[in-house]
Design a protein around this motif. Structure first.
Motif, short mmCIF file in Angstrom:
data_model
loop_
_atom_site.label_atom_id
_atom_site.label_comp_id
_atom_site.label_asym_id
_atom_site.label_seq_id
_atom_site.Cartn_x
_atom_site.Cartn_y
_atom_site.Cartn_z
N LEU A 76 0.87 -1.17 0.00
CA LEU A 76 0.00 0.00 0.00
C LEU A 76 0.91 1.22 0.00
N ILE A 77 0.84 2.04 -1.04
CA ILE A 77 1.83 3.10 -1.24
C ILE A 77 1.16 4.45 -1.36
N GLY A 78 1.72 5.42 -0.65
CA GLY A 78 1.25 6.80 -0.74
C GLY A 78 2.44 7.74 -0.72
N GLU A 79 2.27 8.90 -1.35
CA GLU A 79 3.36 9.87 -1.43
C GLU A 79 2.82 11.26 -1.12
N CYS A 80 3.46 11.97 -0.20
CA CYS A 80 3.02 13.31 0.18
C CYS A 80 3.45 14.32 -0.87
N ASP A 81 2.65 15.37 -1.00
CA ASP A 81 2.94 16.45 -1.95
C ASP A 81 3.50 17.63 -1.17
N ASP A 82 4.38 18.40 -1.83
CA ASP A 82 4.97 19.54 -1.12
C ASP A 82 3.99 20.69 -0.97
N GLY A 90 -4.81 12.49 3.69
CA GLY A 90 -4.84 12.29 2.24
C GLY A 90 -3.88 11.21 1.76
N VAL A 91 -2.64 11.20 2.25
CA VAL A 91 -1.66 10.22 1.78
C VAL A 91 -2.07 8.81 2.21
N LEU A 92 -2.68 8.68 3.38
CA LEU A 92 -3.13 7.36 3.83
C LEU A 92 -4.33 6.88 3.02
N LEU A 93 -5.22 7.80 2.70
CA LEU A 93 -6.37 7.41 1.89
C LEU A 93 -5.94 6.99 0.49
N ASP A 94 -4.90 7.66 -0.05
CA ASP A 94 -4.35 7.23 -1.34
C ASP A 94 -3.82 5.80 -1.26
N ALA A 95 -3.12 5.50 -0.16
CA ALA A 95 -2.57 4.15 0.01
C ALA A 95 -3.69 3.12 0.14
N ILE A 96 -4.75 3.49 0.85
CA ILE A 96 -5.88 2.56 1.02
C ILE A 96 -6.54 2.28 -0.33
N ARG A 97 -6.63 3.31 -1.17
CA ARG A 97 -7.22 3.10 -2.49
C ARG A 97 -6.45 2.06 -3.29
N CYS A 98 -5.14 1.94 -3.03
CA CYS A 98 -4.32 0.95 -3.75
C CYS A 98 -4.83 -0.47 -3.52
N GLY A 99 -5.37 -0.73 -2.33
CA GLY A 99 -5.81 -2.10 -2.03
C GLY A 99 -7.29 -2.23 -1.86
N ALA A 100 -8.04 -1.22 -2.31
CA ALA A 100 -9.49 -1.20 -2.07
C ALA A 100 -10.20 -2.41 -2.67
N ASP A 101 -9.67 -2.94 -3.79
CA ASP A 101 -10.34 -4.06 -4.44
C ASP A 101 -10.15 -5.36 -3.68
N ALA A 155 0.19 -6.74 5.12
CA ALA A 155 0.56 -5.81 4.06
C ALA A 155 1.73 -4.96 4.52
N THR A 156 2.35 -4.29 3.54
CA THR A 156 3.38 -3.30 3.83
C THR A 156 2.84 -1.94 3.40
N LEU A 157 2.78 -1.02 4.34
CA LEU A 157 2.32 0.34 4.07
C LEU A 157 3.54 1.24 3.93
N LEU A 158 3.75 1.77 2.74
CA LEU A 158 4.88 2.67 2.48
C LEU A 158 4.36 4.08 2.23
N LEU A 159 4.78 5.01 3.05
CA LEU A 159 4.40 6.41 2.90
C LEU A 159 5.67 7.23 2.74
N LEU A 184 0.74 -5.66 9.87
CA LEU A 184 1.03 -4.47 9.07
C LEU A 184 2.44 -3.95 9.37
N ALA A 185 3.25 -3.87 8.33
CA ALA A 185 4.57 -3.24 8.43
C ALA A 185 4.46 -1.84 7.83
N VAL A 186 4.78 -0.83 8.61
CA VAL A 186 4.68 0.56 8.18
C VAL A 186 6.09 1.10 7.95
N VAL A 187 6.34 1.56 6.73
CA VAL A 187 7.65 2.13 6.38
C VAL A 187 7.44 3.57 5.96
N LEU A 188 8.10 4.48 6.63
CA LEU A 188 7.97 5.91 6.35
C LEU A 188 9.31 6.46 5.89
N THR A 189 9.28 7.43 4.98
CA THR A 189 10.50 8.15 4.63
C THR A 189 10.26 9.63 4.91
#
Length: 834
Positions: A76-82, A90-101, A155-159, A184-189
């Protein structure tokens, strides 16, 4: 548009020429084997939360790309905007949309996400009815996200790029660190925060226990790593040592810059050590790549850099009044030149560093014009992207348009319960010099309300101070802004300044519902020096009158809580009846965060008076409420109260280490920091003197037994000196901010520590503590200081010397429910008979 005549390169000295082949394939992944292995171990054993941090270009994204390349399971991947819109999570909801199906059955609480994810209406439960408490609503939203993540796990959640994350996302990640989702493994950068500053993600994670987050810092490449990269990229078996040294020196070992330099060397061919071959910085690399592009392509690329990391071709076409074909051709040419890359969903800059260099190469006047054109185009988009509009108008120098959109963005964030984001927008408006005073006052009032529970207090305080210094400020605004400033200063640990600002604000607060809670704050006795308990009682009576006049249940509740706290500190048994009545009431039950605060305040008051069992019960209730509401701001207060309780009960094993961790994690929570530091210094003093005496510490009542005659010998000397130094620092800081309880505690502990070897000094510290308490009028607080005076007098054969202090203590606690002070008084009477 982009000035291409600024090319500047520097080279090395004499050498043996080496001619590389042209670059083929991706640059090799080097220098991160240990970090990659650690990442793989951690994500293989979820739940876990990992923060990868380092400076821009250090290779955070490249490392997680390598991780995910061979990582099985759901990603599950999300990327923050500057420049994000004020849309919490918002970034978490984007990641959730990745696995919504792949969502299965969900907890009913997940329905709280339905309004935010309308496209998932067919898989989410129905939205629950709204709650009246915004804080409870926000916590339910956090639980909803956690429930959906649980349904998507394992799952692996990458933000990525969490330094740009909205505060609500950071709050959720802090919540996940202490409430992990199974599987759930959460990886943040995130970028490392600059010295002396912080970001919402660093603040949020700083308030979590150290064990809950694994931090993996990434450092620049070393000489061996750079050499391997050069060998792979330039197809050299043995790169010259001078080449490696020059690359390391001129790129600082930043992987992205090293890669770009090496790509350029490989693409241009020739001798990599020639004077014009090794670029000095990334800017020179990009200038070399810009050189073959025509002016039209450079103009499009400059506009793309103004627009952002992933420029929208439709907006670019409107901004530059060109057709889509011309825009596409220009971006394709930039891609061929190595200035953009294909991310799969369109062309974008490879890194924000590269975009920033291209942006800086656009002349300032052209940049301002482009920002204004972008803003005018975005004005036509619905719904209006107010955050982006504010950003572009500000860069364009259009102050009025910037303020209009920044206020709209702040209002939108406030409506969505994201006060911290609202405060960040409003803070920016305060920099606009030409703001009319009424507009500035209106925005400052909004800023104060947003920042009071947010992460922007330190920045908001000087803004409010400047406004309050204006004598032309309207009375109503002076009252509201002064109250907010006072509350902020108190939360920042500035006890006396905060108290004084609220005192000044009260006469200007016209509405009784606003005046009552302000007066309730002034009724608290354990905060400031220089105010007698009679003043606090008078303030409490005024608060009760204001609450009655207001007819506001919330104001009435705040005053009742304050009355109970004041009576508890006074040792008035009536406090317990009020506490029991409030805890059984629906008023308090419907406000779980206020309930949590009240329980923790009452637990501390019970400790001050000497009721450890009641303190334990109130702390347990407060802890449960904090866990239930997810109110992370109270976590450090829960831990501080627990540690105080453990110290009072004599449970010292491992206490110093736990207190040390609390002090480290409370740096961003100044309101609890001083109390934590005095507890730590007191524990150090207790254990040091106990070791010196060759005994164990038992309890607050018996801790003085055997302390006399501890002077001499070397055992524990270093520990005693360390404890004394820590106590003196707390005394100095408590005096500076006017915080009475830490000051009295530290002075009493310092007197206790020095009574054996330096009795005159101990008497001086104890006498100061007694004097400070005398000014407050709650003599029970001076019990330990008076006991030190009695011990020193008895040891010197002058019992009459302390008789007056002992008599004063006895009179001060007569008829009061203060078991701790009474126990100390009994020991005083053994030493100094009446």
């Amino acid at each position: 548009m982009i000035d291409g005549d600024q090319d500047r390169t520097r080279g090395g000295g004499s050498h043996t020429p080496v001619r590389p082949e042209r670059l083929r394939g991706p640059v090799e992944f080097v220098g991160r084997a240990a970090e990659l292995a650690q990442l793989r171990r951690l994500v293989a054993n979820p739940p876990c939360l990992i923060l990868l941090e380092g400076e821009p270009g250090i290779g955070k994204s490249r490392l997680v790309t390598e991780l995910l390349a061979e990582l099985p399971g759901r990603h599950l991947i999300g990327e923050c905007d500057d420049v994000p819109e004020p849309f919490p999570l918002g970034v978490l909801l984007d990641a959730i949309r990745c696995g919504a199906d792949q969502l299965g059955p969900l907890s009913p609480v997940a329905g709280a996400l339905a309004p935010l994810l309308p496209e998932l209406a067919d898989v989410l439960p129905d939205a629950p009815p709204p709650l009246t408490d915004p804080a409870a609503e926000r916590h339910r939203l956090l639980r909803a996200v956690a429930a959906v993540l649980a349904a998507l796990s394992p799952a692996t959640l990458l933000l990525e790029d969490l330094h740009w994350a909205d505060p609500a996302t950071c709050e959720l990640l802090g919540y996940l660190s202490t409430h992990p989702v199974e599987g759930l493994a959460v990886v943040l950068t995130a970028r490392t925060a600059a010295p002396g500053s912080s970001t919402p993600i660093h603040d949020a994670l700083a308030r979590t226990p150290p064990w809950s987050v694994t931090r993996i810092p990434l450092s620049p490449l070393d000489a061996d790593d750079v050499r391997r990269l050069a060998a792979r990229t330039l197809r050299l078996d043995d790169p010259p040592q001078q080449l490696t040294a020059t690359l390391l020196d001129r790129t600082a070992g930043i992987p992205f810059v090293v890669e770009e330099v090496l790509r350029t060397l490989a693409e241009r061919g020739g001798d990599p050590m020639a004077d014009d071959s090794v670029p000095f910085v990334l800017r020179d690399v990009l200038l070399w790549r810009l050189r073959p592009l025509d002016e039209a392509t450079r103009e499009v690329l400059g506009a793309a850099a103004v627009l952002g990391m992933a420029p929208d071709q439709r907006i670019l076409a409107s901004v530059l009044s060109l057709d889509r074909v011309a825009i596409g051709a220009a971006l394709t040419a930039a891609h061929r030149a190595g200035l953009l890359h294909d991310a799969g969903d369109g062309l974008r800059f490879r890194h924000d560093l590269a975009r920033q260099v291209v942006y800086d190469l656009v002349p300032r006047e052209s940049r301002e014009w482009l920002h204004l054109r972008v803003a005018r185009v975005l004005e036509q988009v619905l719904p209006r992207p107010v955050a982006q509009l504010a950003h572009h108008y500000r860069r364009a120098g259009s102050g009025a348009d910037f303020v209009r959109n920044a206020e709209a963005a702040a209002d939108l964030a406030t409506e969505r319960g994201d006060d911290a984001t609202a405060a960040s927008f409003l803070l920016q408006t305060m920099d606009i010099a030409e703001l009319p005073r009424p507009v500035r006052v209106r925005l400052a009032a909004k800023l104060g309300r947003s920042a009071i529970d947010g992460l922007s207090q330190a920045e908001a305080i000087p803004v409010l101070e400047r406004l309050l210094a204006d004598r032309r400020l309207p009375p109503g605004a002076r009252g509201e802004l002064g109250l907010v400033l006072g509350r902020m200063l108190r939360q920042q640990g500035e006890a006396l300044r905060g108290y004084t600002e609220i005192e000044r604000a009260v006469p200007y607060l016209r509405a009784p519902r606003r005046k009552a809670p302000a007066l309730a704050v002034l009724a608290a006795p354990d905060t400031v020096v220089g105010r007698h308990v009679d003043d606090h009682l008078a303030r409490c009576a005024e608060a009760e009158s204001a609450a009655a006049a207001s007819g506001d249940p919330a104001a009435h509740l705040a005053v009742r809580i304050a009355r109970a706290s004041l009576l508890l500190e006074l040792g008035d048994p009536a406090a317990w009846a009020i506490i029991n009545e409030l805890r059984a009431s629906a008023e308090l039950a419907d406000r779980p965060r206020e309930h949590a605060r009240a329980c923790l305040n009452w637990a501390q008051g019970a400790l001050h008076a000497g009721h450890p069992e009641q303190a334990e019960a109130l702390l347990a209730a407060g802890r449960a409420l904090v866990d239930e509401t997810g109110y992370e701001r109270l976590t450090s207060l829960v831990e501080a109260t627990q540690l105080s309780l453990d110290r009072t009960a004599g449970r010292l094993d491992g206490l110093a280490e736990r207190l040390g961790r609390l002090v480290a994690s409370a740096e961003r929570m100044p309101v609890t920091l001083l109390d934590a530091r005095v507890e730590l210094a007191t524990v150090l003093a207790l254990t040091a003197t106990a070791e010196r005496a060759g005994r164990e510490y038992d309890s607050p009542v018996s801790r003085t037994e055997g302390c006399a005659g501890l002077g001499g010998g070397n055992r524990g000397r270093n520990e005693v000196e360390s404890a004394e130094r820590a106590l003196r620092e707390v005394v100095a800081d408590a005096r500076r901010v006017g915080a009475i309880w830490p000051l009295v505690q530290a002075l009493s502990a310092l007197a206790r520590l020095t009574v054996a070897g330096r009795p005159d000094e101990a008497v001086r510290h104890a006498a100061e503590a007694l004097s400070v308490v005398r000014g407050k009028g709650i003599l029970a607080w001076a019990a330990d200081a008076v006991l030190v005076l009695a011990e020193a007098a008895a040891a010197q054969g002058e019992p009459a010397r302390a008789a007056a202090a002992v008599a004063e203590l006895e009179a001060g606690i007569a008829g009061r429910d203060t078991p701790l002070a009474r126990a100390a008084l009994r020991q005083c009477r053994d030493l100094v008979p009446a």
